[in-house]
Design a protein around this motif. Structure first.
Motif, mmCIF file in Angstrom:
data_model
loop_
_atom_site.group_PDB
_atom_site.id
_atom_site.type_symbol
_atom_site.label_atom_id
_atom_site.label_comp_id
_atom_site.label_asym_id
_atom_site.label_seq_id
_atom_site.Cartn_x
_atom_site.Cartn_y
_atom_site.Cartn_z
ATOM 1 N N ASP A 129 0.832 -1.203 0.000
ATOM 2 C CA ASP A 129 0.000 0.000 0.000
ATOM 3 C C ASP A 129 0.872 1.261 0.000
ATOM 4 O OD1 ASP A 129 -2.257 -1.560 0.016
ATOM 5 O OD2 ASP A 129 -2.515 -1.466 2.197
ATOM 6 N N ASP A 130 1.959 1.241 0.759
ATOM 7 C CA ASP A 130 2.864 2.395 0.771
ATOM 8 C C ASP A 130 3.484 2.615 -0.604
ATOM 9 O OD1 ASP A 130 2.359 2.823 3.435
ATOM 10 O OD2 ASP A 130 4.090 1.648 4.127
ATOM 11 N N ILE A 131 3.874 1.522 -1.248
ATOM 12 C CA ILE A 131 4.455 1.643 -2.588
ATOM 13 C C ILE A 131 3.420 2.178 -3.567
ATOM 14 C CG2 ILE A 131 5.496 0.356 -4.492
ATOM 15 C CD1 ILE A 131 6.607 -1.597 -2.449
ATOM 16 N N GLU A 132 2.185 1.697 -3.449
ATOM 17 C CA GLU A 132 1.135 2.130 -4.371
ATOM 18 C C GLU A 132 0.819 3.604 -4.183
ATOM 19 O OE1 GLU A 132 -1.176 1.609 -7.600
ATOM 20 O OE2 GLU A 132 0.177 0.142 -6.685
ATOM 21 N N ARG A 133 0.777 4.061 -2.930
ATOM 22 C CA ARG A 133 0.526 5.493 -2.692
ATOM 23 C C ARG A 133 1.642 6.348 -3.276
ATOM 24 N NH1 ARG A 133 -1.789 3.636 2.259
ATOM 25 N NH2 ARG A 133 0.273 3.645 3.266
ATOM 26 N N ARG A 134 2.872 5.928 -3.086
ATOM 27 C CA ARG A 134 3.978 6.689 -3.656
ATOM 28 C C ARG A 134 3.947 6.655 -5.180
ATOM 29 N NH1 ARG A 134 8.777 7.970 -0.993
ATOM 30 N NH2 ARG A 134 7.481 7.695 0.868
ATOM 31 N N TRP A 135 3.565 5.511 -5.727
ATOM 32 C CA TRP A 135 3.450 5.360 -7.175
ATOM 33 C C TRP A 135 2.399 6.321 -7.735
ATOM 34 C CZ3 TRP A 135 5.448 2.483 -11.264
ATOM 35 C CH2 TRP A 135 4.649 2.397 -12.397
ATOM 36 N N GLU A 179 8.527 -0.460 -15.079
ATOM 37 C CA GLU A 179 7.657 -0.201 -13.935
ATOM 38 C C GLU A 179 8.030 -1.046 -12.723
ATOM 39 O OE1 GLU A 179 3.571 -0.463 -15.016
ATOM 40 O OE2 GLU A 179 3.758 0.946 -16.692
ATOM 41 N N THR A 180 8.435 -2.278 -12.971
ATOM 42 C CA THR A 180 8.816 -3.138 -11.850
ATOM 43 C C THR A 180 10.061 -2.607 -11.154
ATOM 44 O OG1 THR A 180 7.923 -5.008 -13.083
ATOM 45 C CG2 THR A 180 9.334 -5.505 -11.205
ATOM 46 N N ALA A 181 11.042 -2.181 -11.943
ATOM 47 C CA ALA A 181 12.265 -1.621 -11.351
ATOM 48 C C ALA A 181 11.959 -0.342 -10.592
ATOM 49 C CB ALA A 181 13.296 -1.362 -12.444
ATOM 50 N N LEU A 186 11.134 2.538 -5.417
ATOM 51 C CA LEU A 186 10.268 3.189 -4.437
ATOM 52 C C LEU A 186 10.320 2.470 -3.091
ATOM 53 C CD1 LEU A 186 7.044 4.055 -6.499
ATOM 54 C CD2 LEU A 186 8.838 5.608 -5.732
ATOM 55 N N ALA A 187 10.337 1.142 -3.133
ATOM 56 C CA ALA A 187 10.422 0.381 -1.886
ATOM 57 C C ALA A 187 11.722 0.689 -1.146
ATOM 58 C CB ALA A 187 10.326 -1.109 -2.185
ATOM 59 N N GLU A 188 12.816 0.829 -1.907
ATOM 60 C CA GLU A 188 14.105 1.165 -1.279
ATOM 61 C C GLU A 188 14.068 2.551 -0.666
ATOM 62 O OE1 GLU A 188 17.117 0.636 -4.200
ATOM 63 O OE2 GLU A 188 17.195 -1.550 -3.970
ATOM 64 N N GLU A 189 13.460 3.507 -1.377
ATOM 65 C CA GLU A 189 13.396 4.876 -0.844
ATOM 66 C C GLU A 189 12.568 4.925 0.440
ATOM 67 O OE1 GLU A 189 15.140 7.379 -1.850
ATOM 68 O OE2 GLU A 189 16.015 6.138 -3.421
ATOM 69 N N ILE A 190 11.466 4.191 0.468
ATOM 70 C CA ILE A 190 10.639 4.161 1.684
ATOM 71 C C ILE A 190 11.414 3.522 2.833
ATOM 72 C CG2 ILE A 190 8.529 3.220 2.682
ATOM 73 C CD1 ILE A 190 7.275 3.417 -0.131
ATOM 74 N N LEU A 191 12.183 2.475 2.531
ATOM 75 C CA LEU A 191 12.998 1.821 3.548
ATOM 76 C C LEU A 191 14.058 2.769 4.089
ATOM 77 C CD1 LEU A 191 13.684 -0.823 5.035
ATOM 78 C CD2 LEU A 191 15.185 -1.397 3.117
ATOM 79 N N ILE A 192 14.704 3.518 3.181
ATOM 80 C CA ILE A 192 15.734 4.480 3.598
ATOM 81 C C ILE A 192 15.126 5.578 4.461
ATOM 82 C CG2 ILE A 192 17.252 6.296 2.710
ATOM 83 C CD1 ILE A 192 17.906 4.437 0.374
ATOM 84 N N GLU A 193 13.945 6.049 4.082
ATOM 85 C CA GLU A 193 13.289 7.097 4.871
ATOM 86 C C GLU A 193 12.998 6.612 6.295
ATOM 87 O OE1 GLU A 193 9.859 8.321 2.754
ATOM 88 O OE2 GLU A 193 10.986 9.209 1.082
#
Length: 517
Positions: A129-135, A179-181, A186-193
């Motif tokens: 859901d977090d990835i989808e919102r950022r997407w 899109e997959t990459a 995005l998942a990495e950026e959320i993890l870093i944040e």
């Protein structure tokens, strides 16, 4: 019998319905194939596994065995160089500046990989859901401005969504990503944040704890009779504390800073004032009242210049309005604040030390030695690189800069007093600098480097030649112009120094015409 055989041999004519029935399977197969091709053309990147970037053993660096890719370092480096060029459009990027940009890019990429590795070690999971919102947030950036509110025009919203997706996919293609990459990124950026938020909170807690310790130490010293200035000198250089020498604080500036001016006016000793998350200690030494000849002169200086002059009695109202700007106390200030930035840098350094970071880029290792002041090691590393790669510009630059820095360490030492080993050391640096400048004659920094080395060896005429070359490529760089004029004077060429200063004045007037008024 013959008539019956003739009737059997005659075929019935094919109707349109029959022909359609016979061709229908082929037709629908073709339509279905076209549909599949169109789907994979538009959305195929969603179903394809992103290509994995795997560097060989010579990747710039690794963190816990995971490579830091050349592509990421190059992208960060290019961004820094583009920013530099926007601020210095009339100059080329020099070799030493390029080295510094690459070192900064590599360190930033290493820090990012450290955060990712720490997030994985902590078991932090990023929800879909977090990835989808950022997407969706990123896709909406490409949507055209909406002219309708709500669902008044469903068709316009669908068209806007289509335009946004088209623009976003074009953006992905420009990045060389699918899109997959991008979702993985995005998942990495959320993890870093998540890790950065945790680091920031820890840094703030550590800074606030250190602030409380400093407060108690300062209070104890002031209560024991230690002057504020002496307490400031005692804690000089400590993160989170700053001493300001006595200066005039007007009533107006005190009100703007939130300081109690009346309390300062009546102060006898020192005062502690909590203010905006920090604490200030003030000690008053003198007071300036809005009266007397000094105030009259101040009021006069604030009036418009007229030939007839004016009388102070005629501008009583204006004088009263100027009192807050004149009435003041002279006080020293000791400011104690939570130095979150310092604590955050310490937390990042500690986190990096907890991971296995290996730098494989030899030139950057040599550059780090140069920046750290390990000149002999930097020079040895540069010489080793030049032994395997003769003429490598960045290695030549480090070879020269390390030897110039050695000369600067002891500027009083005369050239004729150098030992044969030291003489060879200096000449080696000069040869490196000259060879590098021949490869990139447009590099003004390199030309100045050669001139400095030649001046240290007493070769004035050759140094002037390189200084004149640097003048051609310095662009509108004020700092380089000042350096050139200083080096011209060091070479006893006052005439060239004056010409450079005149060029600097013209440069300032061209960039800022108001400076000449």
């Amino acid at each position: 019998m013959a008539r019956r055989r003739i009737r059997r041999s005659q075929a019935a004519p094919e109707t349109l319905t029959g022909r359609l029935r016979r061709q229908a399977p082929t037709f629908f197969m073709i339509v279905f194939a076209i549909f599949l091709i169109s789907v994979f053309y538009s959305y195929g990147s969603t179903f394809v596994t992103p290509p994995q970037q795997v560097d060989g053993p010579l990747s710039p660096a690794t963190v816990d065995g995971m490579p830091v890719t050349d592509a990421e370092v190059a992208r960060r480096m290019q961004s820094s160089m583009d920013g530099w060029r926007s601020q210095n459009p009339t100059r080329a990027v020099g070799a030493l500046a390029t080295l510094s940009f690459r070192a900064e890019a590599l360190n930033a990429a290493i820090d990012r990989q450290v955060l990712l590795s720490e997030g994985r070690l902590q078991g932090i999971e990023v929800s879909p859901d977090d990835i989808e919102r950022r997407w969706e947030r990123d896709v909406e950036r490409f949507a055209p401005p909406s002219k309708t509110d709500g669902l008044e025009d469903v068709w316009s919203h669908l068209q806007a969504r289509k335009v946004a997706l088209k623009g976003f996919r074009a953006y992905l293609r420009s990045l060389g990503m699918n899109e997959t990459a991008y979702r993985a990124a995005l998942a990495e950026e959320i993890l870093i944040e998540a890790i950065e938020v945790d680091l920031s909170q820890s840094a703030r807690q550590a800074a606030e704890g250190a602030m409380e310790i400093l407060l108690e130490s300062v209070r104890d010293r002031l209560r024991s009779g230690t002057p504020l200035e002496e307490a400031g000198r005692t804690f000089a250089g400590v993160p989170g504390i700053n001493y300001q020498a006595p200066t005039w604080i007007t009533r107006q500036s005190a009100e703007q800073q939130g300081l109690p001016f009346d309390g300062l006016w009546a102060l006898d000793g020192w005062m502690e004032i909590p203010l905006d998350g920090e604490t200030r200690f003030l000690e008053v030494f003198a007071r300036r009242a809005a009266e007397g000849q000094g105030f009259e002169d101040f009021v006069a200086s604030q009036q418009p210049n007229t030939e007839e002059g004016f009388s102070l009695d005629e501008v009583v109202v204006d004088a009263d309005s100027l009192k807050p700007q004149f009435e003041a106390v002279r006080a020293s200030t000791l400011r104690i604040f939570p130095d979150v930035g310092q604590r955050l840098n310490e937390a990042r350094a500690l986190l990096r030390a907890q991971h296995d970071v290996v730098i494989n880029d030899s030139i950057l290792l040599a550059y780090e030695e140069l920046i750290a002041g390990n000149l002999k090691r930097a020079a040895a590393a540069a010489d080793e690189l030049l032994a395997t790669e003769p003429g490598r510009t960045d290695a030549l630059v480090i070879c020269a800069w390390s030897r110039l820095a050695t000369e600067v360490v002891d500027p009083e030492e005369e050239h004729e007093d150098l030992s044969p080993e030291e003489d060879a050391w200096s000449e080696r640096g000069t040869r490196c600098a000259i060879e590098a400048s021949n490869q990139t004659p447009y590099d003004a920094d390199l030309q100045i480097l050669v001139a400095r080395l030649l001046l240290s060896e007493g070769k004035t005429e050759e140094a002037i030649t390189h200084l004149e070359e640097a003048s051609l490529y310095r662009g509108d760089d004020f700092g380089l112009s000042l350096t050139l004029s200083s080096l011209y004077r060091e070479a006893d060429r006052e005439d060239l120094a004056l010409l450079e200063e005149a060029a600097l004045t013209e440069m300032i007037q061209r960039i800022n015409p108001q400076a000449s008024q």
